[in-house]
Design an enzyme around this catalytic site. Sequence first.
Site, PDB file in Angstrom:
ATOM      1  CB  ALA A   1      13.459  83.055  26.009  1.00 25.32           C
TER       2      ALA A   1
ATOM      3  CE  LYS B   1       9.749  95.075  17.266  1.00 27.34           C
ATOM      4  NZ  LYS B   1      10.277  95.306  18.608  1.00 27.34           N
TER       5      LYS B   1
ATOM      6  CB  ALA C   1      11.505  92.013  23.592  1.00 26.92           C
TER       7      ALA C   1
HETATM    8  P1  NDP Z   1       7.266  87.493  22.250  1.00 30.01           P
HETATM    9  O1  NDP Z   1       5.866  87.110  21.959  1.00 30.01           O
HETATM   10  O2  NDP Z   1       8.331  87.233  21.256  1.00 30.01           O
HETATM   11  O3  NDP Z   1       7.737  86.762  23.621  1.00 30.01           O
HETATM   12  C1  NDP Z   1       6.892  86.763  24.729  1.00 30.01           C
HETATM   13  C2  NDP Z   1       7.652  86.242  25.958  1.00 30.01           C
HETATM   14  O4  NDP Z   1       6.830  86.448  27.087  1.00 30.01           O
HETATM   15  C3  NDP Z   1       7.985  84.751  25.907  1.00 30.01           C
HETATM   16  O5  NDP Z   1       9.219  84.544  26.536  1.00 30.01           O
HETATM   17  C4  NDP Z   1       6.822  84.152  26.718  1.00 30.01           C
HETATM   18  O6  NDP Z   1       7.152  82.907  27.340  1.00 30.01           O
HETATM   19  C5  NDP Z   1       6.661  85.201  27.782  1.00 30.01           C
HETATM   20  N1  NDP Z   1       5.329  85.233  28.413  1.00 30.01           N
HETATM   21  C6  NDP Z   1       4.167  85.634  27.873  1.00 30.01           C
HETATM   22  N2  NDP Z   1       3.177  85.585  28.787  1.00 30.01           N
HETATM   23  C7  NDP Z   1       3.753  85.137  29.937  1.00 30.01           C
HETATM   24  C8  NDP Z   1       3.252  84.885  31.247  1.00 30.01           C
HETATM   25  N3  NDP Z   1       1.967  85.052  31.550  1.00 30.01           N
HETATM   26  N4  NDP Z   1       4.125  84.452  32.192  1.00 30.01           N
HETATM   27  C9  NDP Z   1       5.422  84.267  31.894  1.00 30.01           C
HETATM   28  N5  NDP Z   1       5.957  84.496  30.664  1.00 30.01           N
HETATM   29  C10 NDP Z   1       5.124  84.924  29.711  1.00 30.01           C
HETATM   30  O7  NDP Z   1       7.193  89.037  22.653  1.00 30.01           O
HETATM   31  P2  NDP Z   1       8.381  90.107  22.540  1.00 30.01           P
HETATM   32  O8  NDP Z   1       9.618  89.458  23.030  1.00 30.01           O
HETATM   33  O9  NDP Z   1       8.384  90.717  21.185  1.00 30.01           O
HETATM   34  O10 NDP Z   1       7.899  91.272  23.540  1.00 30.01           O
HETATM   35  C11 NDP Z   1       7.977  91.113  24.959  1.00 30.01           C
HETATM   36  C12 NDP Z   1       7.597  92.410  25.653  1.00 30.01           C
HETATM   37  O11 NDP Z   1       8.556  93.431  25.396  1.00 30.01           O
HETATM   38  C13 NDP Z   1       6.241  92.983  25.211  1.00 30.01           C
HETATM   39  O12 NDP Z   1       5.531  93.394  26.363  1.00 30.01           O
HETATM   40  C14 NDP Z   1       6.606  94.186  24.381  1.00 30.01           C
HETATM   41  O13 NDP Z   1       5.604  95.197  24.446  1.00 30.01           O
HETATM   42  C15 NDP Z   1       7.897  94.626  25.057  1.00 30.01           C
HETATM   43  N6  NDP Z   1       8.760  95.420  24.162  1.00 30.01           N
HETATM   44  C16 NDP Z   1       9.009  96.728  24.499  1.00 30.01           C
HETATM   45  C17 NDP Z   1       9.809  97.522  23.704  1.00 30.01           C
HETATM   46  C18 NDP Z   1      10.053  98.947  24.091  1.00 30.01           C
HETATM   47  O14 NDP Z   1      10.613  99.707  23.282  1.00 30.01           O
HETATM   48  N7  NDP Z   1       9.698  99.356  25.299  1.00 30.01           N
HETATM   49  C19 NDP Z   1      10.432  97.005  22.471  1.00 30.01           C
HETATM   50  C20 NDP Z   1      10.142  95.608  22.227  1.00 30.01           C
HETATM   51  C21 NDP Z   1       9.321  94.872  23.044  1.00 30.01           C
HETATM   52  P3  NDP Z   1       7.001  81.514  26.522  1.00 30.01           P
HETATM   53  O15 NDP Z   1       8.229  81.402  25.672  1.00 30.01           O
HETATM   54  O16 NDP Z   1       6.935  80.498  27.587  1.00 30.01           O
HETATM   55  O17 NDP Z   1       5.741  81.614  25.719  1.00 30.01           O
END
Ligand code: NDP
Length: 278
Positions: free
Chosen positions: A134, A72, A137
Amino acid sequence: MLKKTTLIDRYAVAGNPVSHSLSPQIHTLFAQETRQPIQYTTLQIPAENFKEAVLQFFTNGGKGLSVTVPFKKEAWLIADIRTPRAQKAGAANTLWMADNQLIADNTDGVGLIRDITLNHQISLKNKAVLIIGAGGAAQGVLQPLLDEKPKQLIIANRTASKADKLVNLFHTKNNLSSCSLQEVNGDFDMVINATSASLQGQTPDIPATAINSNTICYDMMYDLKKDTAFNQWAKQQHAKTTLDGLGMLIEQAAEQFFLWRNIQPKSAAVFTALKNNH
Ligand code: NDP
């Protein structure tokens, strides 16, 4: 005698991995409903070849691409033109060509808002909203969430500095703030999980006091068969309602379909079909 031919326009979802994507099913159902002559497939692209593969797709007559993990950000970077909402989102999930220019948009935010406010008839006006996560998404949905005029929007993230960065990026008045997961204080009308924690069956470590019996919890992740890990946890905290991201996925696709075909498909039947077929 001349044979009558129907031209089929080609679309695809580009990602890696991409075989699990529901986008081909969703767009094919939209095309059937609106009688649009399109073919929509998956396009698995090696990590280092995104730009070449995208340009080749369009050079070969492709009409539009949905973009998913992990491309993306790259889709946003390679575009000639970014729509204002893609600009704010810092990432793109939709590409098409116009006048030889590659255009990038982001429909995730509108997808989330339509699912919440239209499909579920929930107003965010003057509500206290917590968004956890953060990453891409979260950034993509922030402006559309702010446009709904919540009383308060707090971004909580495991790595608090990333949540701070997002607040600085949006530098709007005083209803937007950030904190670490442990610093979440008080309870909320709506809690949106925008982390990928549910993918590993985990839940973000926020205080259970964030949720009361009137709280609506929304996990952007979805599971066609059972509650996501976050929604299971939210139910244990006696949340009023738990929703997952299937509706958001379908609505963001509906917006893509509209951008490409200038016709708005209906999403309710697609939601039912996906739920029943899995
Ligand atoms: P990113 O990899 O960009 O961000 C992941 C985020 O999740 C970060 O803030 C990370 O924190 C946090 N994180 C990951 N694991 C943990 C954990 N165990 N405990 C706490 N925080 C955690 O992913 P995206 O933002 O692209 O996607 C996030 C979610 O949104 C996904 O599940 C994706 O499938 C979903 N999504 C759904 C869509 C839909 O149409 N339904 C569209 C787009 C996304 P840190 O910064 O500390 O690493």
